[in-house]
Design an enzyme around this catalytic site. Structure first.
Site, PDB file in Angstrom:
ATOM      1  N   TRP A 355       0.839  -1.220   0.000  1.00 49.21           N
ATOM      2  CA  TRP A 355       0.000   0.000   0.000  1.00 49.21           C
ATOM      3  C   TRP A 355       0.861   1.252   0.000  1.00 49.21           C
ATOM      4  CZ3 TRP A 355      -1.867   2.933   4.772  1.00 49.21           C
ATOM      5  CH2 TRP A 355      -0.969   2.801   5.841  1.00 49.21           C
ATOM      6  N   ASP A 356       2.150   1.077   0.262  1.00 51.13           N
ATOM      7  CA  ASP A 356       3.095   2.194   0.260  1.00 51.13           C
ATOM      8  C   ASP A 356       2.938   3.025  -1.020  1.00 51.13           C
ATOM      9  OD1 ASP A 356       3.878   0.068   1.917  1.00 51.13           O
ATOM     10  OD2 ASP A 356       5.965   0.694   1.943  1.00 51.13           O
ATOM     11  N   GLU A 485       0.376  -3.060  12.427  1.00 53.82           N
ATOM     12  CA  GLU A 485       0.507  -4.514  12.254  1.00 53.82           C
ATOM     13  C   GLU A 485       0.730  -5.282  13.550  1.00 53.82           C
ATOM     14  OE1 GLU A 485       3.511  -4.814   9.210  1.00 53.82           O
ATOM     15  OE2 GLU A 485       2.018  -4.604   7.617  1.00 53.82           O
ATOM     16  N   LYS A 595       2.317  -0.003  16.148  1.00 49.68           N
ATOM     17  CA  LYS A 595       3.572  -0.048  15.392  1.00 49.68           C
ATOM     18  C   LYS A 595       3.773   1.258  14.613  1.00 49.68           C
ATOM     19  CE  LYS A 595       5.780  -2.557  11.604  1.00 49.68           C
ATOM     20  NZ  LYS A 595       5.622  -3.547  10.541  1.00 49.68           N
ATOM     21  N   GLN A 596       2.660   1.788  14.070  1.00 49.28           N
ATOM     22  CA  GLN A 596       2.755   2.949  13.176  1.00 49.28           C
ATOM     23  C   GLN A 596       1.425   3.687  13.159  1.00 49.28           C
ATOM     24  OE1 GLN A 596       3.030  -0.310  10.159  1.00 49.28           O
ATOM     25  NE2 GLN A 596       2.445   1.327   8.757  1.00 49.28           N
TER      26      GLN A 596
HETATM   27  C1  BGC Z   1       4.772  -1.646   7.426  1.00 48.61           C
HETATM   28  C2  BGC Z   1       3.778  -1.664   6.298  1.00 48.61           C
HETATM   29  C3  BGC Z   1       4.496  -1.425   4.986  1.00 48.61           C
HETATM   30  C4  BGC Z   1       5.631  -2.411   4.813  1.00 48.61           C
HETATM   31  C5  BGC Z   1       6.451  -2.130   3.568  1.00 48.61           C
HETATM   32  C6  BGC Z   1       5.866  -2.658   7.156  1.00 48.61           C
HETATM   33  O1  BGC Z   1       6.822  -2.589   8.164  1.00 48.61           O
HETATM   34  O2  BGC Z   1       4.153  -1.965   8.642  1.00 48.61           O
HETATM   35  O3  BGC Z   1       2.805  -0.668   6.498  1.00 48.61           O
HETATM   36  O4  BGC Z   1       3.602  -1.545   3.941  1.00 48.61           O
HETATM   37  O5  BGC Z   1       6.492  -2.320   5.921  1.00 48.61           O
HETATM   38  O6  BGC Z   1       7.032  -0.875   3.630  1.00 48.61           O
END
Ligand code: BGC
Length: 763
Positions: A355-356, A485, A595-596
């Protein structure tokens, strides 16, 4: 330049410099100094190899997998930058360096390394230059210049195409070498995907000085391991040895490779073609090949540079670093390919797309390179078959985008089944990207041919994914993972709202097509059964549970997050200790730690759905509970802080985001740069600090510069029209180019229907 500003040296703000070489940190520099052009990425591994070196040339979209149990990944192709050099028998290594400097010039893409090299009888100055052409995506070059300053010494060089020393899984078989006149060639084929790679090179070596002459190579063919030219020369004081190499890399997957007639070998057809192209490239010469690439970089910067006037120079450099990498990471030459989480700079995330792209990277392309943005979204359209299959495999309808993607046909490439099974928000993120693109570009052709279909098919997916709760009398999304996540839960706010948005957006487009484009609508209705669906989308959206703020004014991240125990996150927030060192996945699941950015990511995408006071309270709350373990997080918080007028925080988050790759955490980028974060950094400046938005068909500009910035100037495209925006602390100015007039503008002072050729606002 304004009166009173100090002039800067021309390269200031463009040069990324390594002053001291320390092999322990080689990998970080290999990633951040990586060169490329969207087709290939060449890690900046030094010519000589150290135990810590992770060499790597990656070619977009050439995935391979050698065993069922492995995930498909980008193979590391043969290496044209590895060179063996000795001076009086001693191999070049870290201990030879004096007065070392390596510079990546972001302005022209050239990587230059210089140092002094001494032996008992000699002292020479060594310069290594390389480029990967931005003009011709197959071309790269390397020049080594050794100038004897004192004494004399014998230099031995072996340089060519190396197939050995490759890290990770070996993805190739049937290696073959060829020396045809001056052309060296190395061909090999990926194990599962059967893609032929052909690397070609021509090398010359000259001694310049009183007795200028060309060196003859003893060609050595190393079957299976590569093909090299070996040179040997004794260099005396004031003599210079110049070794130039031009190379080409091509594969049978390339969209500029014409398959030969049936019965003919693809590999030999490609080798023949490459031999001819290599010879004509060599005829144009190293300098011209480099100059063509530099001219192309100049064209890029003409429209993409964002100029920041501030005292330290760091913010400017960091933004140019982001734009440099955004340029070299994107395989815009071929819409079968998408951007990988690490671009083409390293093995991290195996070259896969997440999704980035839509959430963090696409906005840069939408505002700066609409054609490129269209190619990225077209790629998602090409994924439609796999997305349909994925939905079916999981008992759903419509298009369900895989969490992590490589080949267009893959329904799942994830190495982590937990994410691929539950992180469904990607489907709405893709839809969001489509609508975002349309709002800024007005590209109706794209919508009619591809975009609406993506919106409709993703809406169908959400309808089938929703579960009706008879107890709560509403639709819900159960057992789901949001952007955070660490947690799998019910009714993740981000996902519920985005699914709702997806259903609403599809409904509006269906009505719009029905009313204004009946022919196109009829075709889509016939193919996709849209007409029968619209009322279902409306009904589901109306009955879908959208979490609401609680009594304390907090929007619950999901049904359980707010009831989980809290812990002191201070030790992890400094970035020196990872929370993973103390808590494993199952422990994190039970803590109120994100986490984010999660609810924060929701505010980023659907900012108009929430009042300012709600956003403020929640941004503070959730930041306190977030460890920013993902690089996507800091830029999100910077953007939100700008949105709520917290400029100091916005700037602090921006600076932290810039330091993910450019800071002094020396292992942060070993596996590659952080593509999403770099897209996010560009957003922080243009959408955050300059306050650019598309709102109700209007271009909105509302600058909020960090206190330390004097001025920032950028170029954007609005509905296909290029505009220049220059913002200062006390006002801003927008100009149309090429004799055009400005579009309708929404600014802090209100709506300006016909602002003319240029518009200035002073506060
Ligand atoms: C993040 C995801 C991201 C992926 C790739 C993961 O650590 O939690 O949101 O899409 O890294 O960058």
């Amino acid at each position: 330049m304004m009166k009173g500003e100090t002039p800067r040296e021309p390269l200031e703000g463009w040069k990324l410099t390594e002053k001291v070489f320390d092999a322990r940190y080689a990998r970080k520099y290999e990633s951040i100094f990586c060169q490329g052009n969207g087709y290939m990425g060449v890690r900046a591994a030094t010519e000589e190899t150290y135990p810590s070196t992770r060499r790597g040339t990656l070619i977009a979209g050439t995935f391979d997998r050698i065993e069922e149990k492995h995930s498909t990944e980008l193979p590391v192709s043969a290496d044209v930058m590895a060179v063996d050099i000795t001076l009086d028998g001693a191999a070049l290594s870290q201990s030879s360096f004096e007065s070392y400097e390596r510079v990546l010039n972001l302005q022209n893409g050239l990587l230059t390394r210089r140092f002094l090299w001494r032996s008992a009888n000699a002292c020479l100055s060594a310069t290594f230059e390389r480029f990967v052409s931005l003009k011709d995506r197959h071309v790269l070059g390397q020049r080594i210049t050794l100038h004897m300053l004192e004494g004399s010494g014998t230099i031995n060089i072996e340089t060519g195409i190396s197939g050995s020393n490759r890290p990770g899984i070996v993805h190739f078989q049937n290696a073959e070498t060829l020396v045809d006149g001056t052309v060296l060639q190395y061909a090999e084929t990926t194990v599962e995907s059967g893609i032929d790679f052909v690397t070609s090179a021509i090398i010359s070596a000259h001694v310049l000085g009183v007795d200028t002459h060309k060196l003859t190579a003893l060609s050595r063919v190393l079957e299976g391991e590569g093909v090299m030219n070996a040179y040997s020369v004794t260099l005396r004081a004031n003599e210079t040895l110049v070794v130039e190499k031009l190379a080409r890399i091509a594969t049978t997957r390339d969209n500029d490779f014409d398959a030969p007639p049936e019965g003919h070998s693809f590999r030999y057809a490609l080798m023949d073609r490459e031999c001819v192209l290599m010879t004509s490239l060599w005829a144009t010469g190293f300098n011209e090949a480099l100059a063509a690439s530099i001219r192309q970089w100049a064209r890029i910067w003409e429209t993409r540079d964002v100029q920041i006037t501030e005292a330290t120079g760091f913010d400017q450099l960091a933004l140019r670093f982001a734009v440099y990498h955004l340029t070299i990471m994107a395989p815009l030459h071929d819409s079968r390919m998408n951007i990988a989480a690490k671009g083409l700079t390293g093995p991290g995330y195996l070259g896969h797309t997440f999704w980035d792209t839509e959430t963090y990277i696409l906005p840069y392309f939408v505002w700066c390179d609409p054609k490129g943005a269209r190619s990225l979204l077209h790629n998602r359209y090409l994924f439609m078959d796999a997305a349909h299959r994925k939905a079916q495999e999981n008992g759903y309808e419509g298009a369900m985008y895989p969490w992590q993607t490589a080949w267009l046909s893959d329904t799942d490439t994830s190495v982590n089944p937990r994410m691929s099974a539950c992180e469904h928000h990607i489907t709405a993120d893709v839809a969001y990207g489509v609508q975002y693109y349309y709002q800024v570009t007005g590209d109706l052709d794209f919508m009619l041919r591809f975009g609406c279909e993506i919106l409709f098919e993703t809406a169908k997916f959400w309808c089938s994914r929703l579960q009706y709760s008879t107890q709560n009398k509403r639709y819900e999304l159960l057992h789901i993972m949001g952007p955070d996540e660490y947690h799998i839960s019910d009714n993740n706010a981000y996902t519920n709202y985005l699914a709702y948005w997806n259903l609403r957006c599809a409904t509006e487009w269906a009505k719009e097509l029905c009313a204004h484009y009946p022919k196109d609508y009829a075709v889509l209705c016939q193919r996709l059964g849209v007409d029968a669906q619209v009322s279902v989308w409306e009904e589901r959206a109306a009955a879908l549970y959208l979490p609401q703020v609680n009594q304390a004014g907090i929007l619950p991240q999901d049904d359980t997050f707010l009831s989980l125990p809290q812990i002191d996150l201070a030790p992890y927030k400094q970035g020196t200790r990872s929370i993973r060192a103390d808590y494993d996945k199952s422990a994190l699941l039970k803590l109120q730690v994100a986490k984010q950015a999660d609810v924060a990511a929701l505010f980023l995408l659907l900012e108009d759905l929430f009042p300012m006071d709600v956003k403020k309270r929640n941004i503070y709350y959730y930041e306190e509970h977030c460890v920013h373990e993902s690089s996507l997080s800091l830029c999100t918080y910077s953007l939100l802080a700008s949105d709520i007028d917290e400029q100091d925080s916005a700037y602090a988050f921006y600076q932290k985001a810039c330091r993910i790759d450019l800071g002094n955490k020396m292992d942060s980028s070993d596996e590659g740069i952080h593509a999403a974060s770099l897209g996010g950094i560009w957003q922080c400046v243009v959408l955050g600090f300059i306050g650019v938005r598309a709102r109700n068909d209007m271009l909105c500009i509302c600058p909020k510069l960090p206190a330390r910035w004097k001025r920032v100037t950028t170029r954007i495209f609005w509905q296909g029209q290029p505009l220049t925006i220059s913002a200062e602390q006390t006002g801003f100015c927008v100009k149309a180019l090429e004799g055009d007039t400005l579009p309708k503008l929404l600014t802090p002072s209100g709506l300006h229907e016909a602002p003319g050729v240029s518009y200035r606002e002073t506060y």
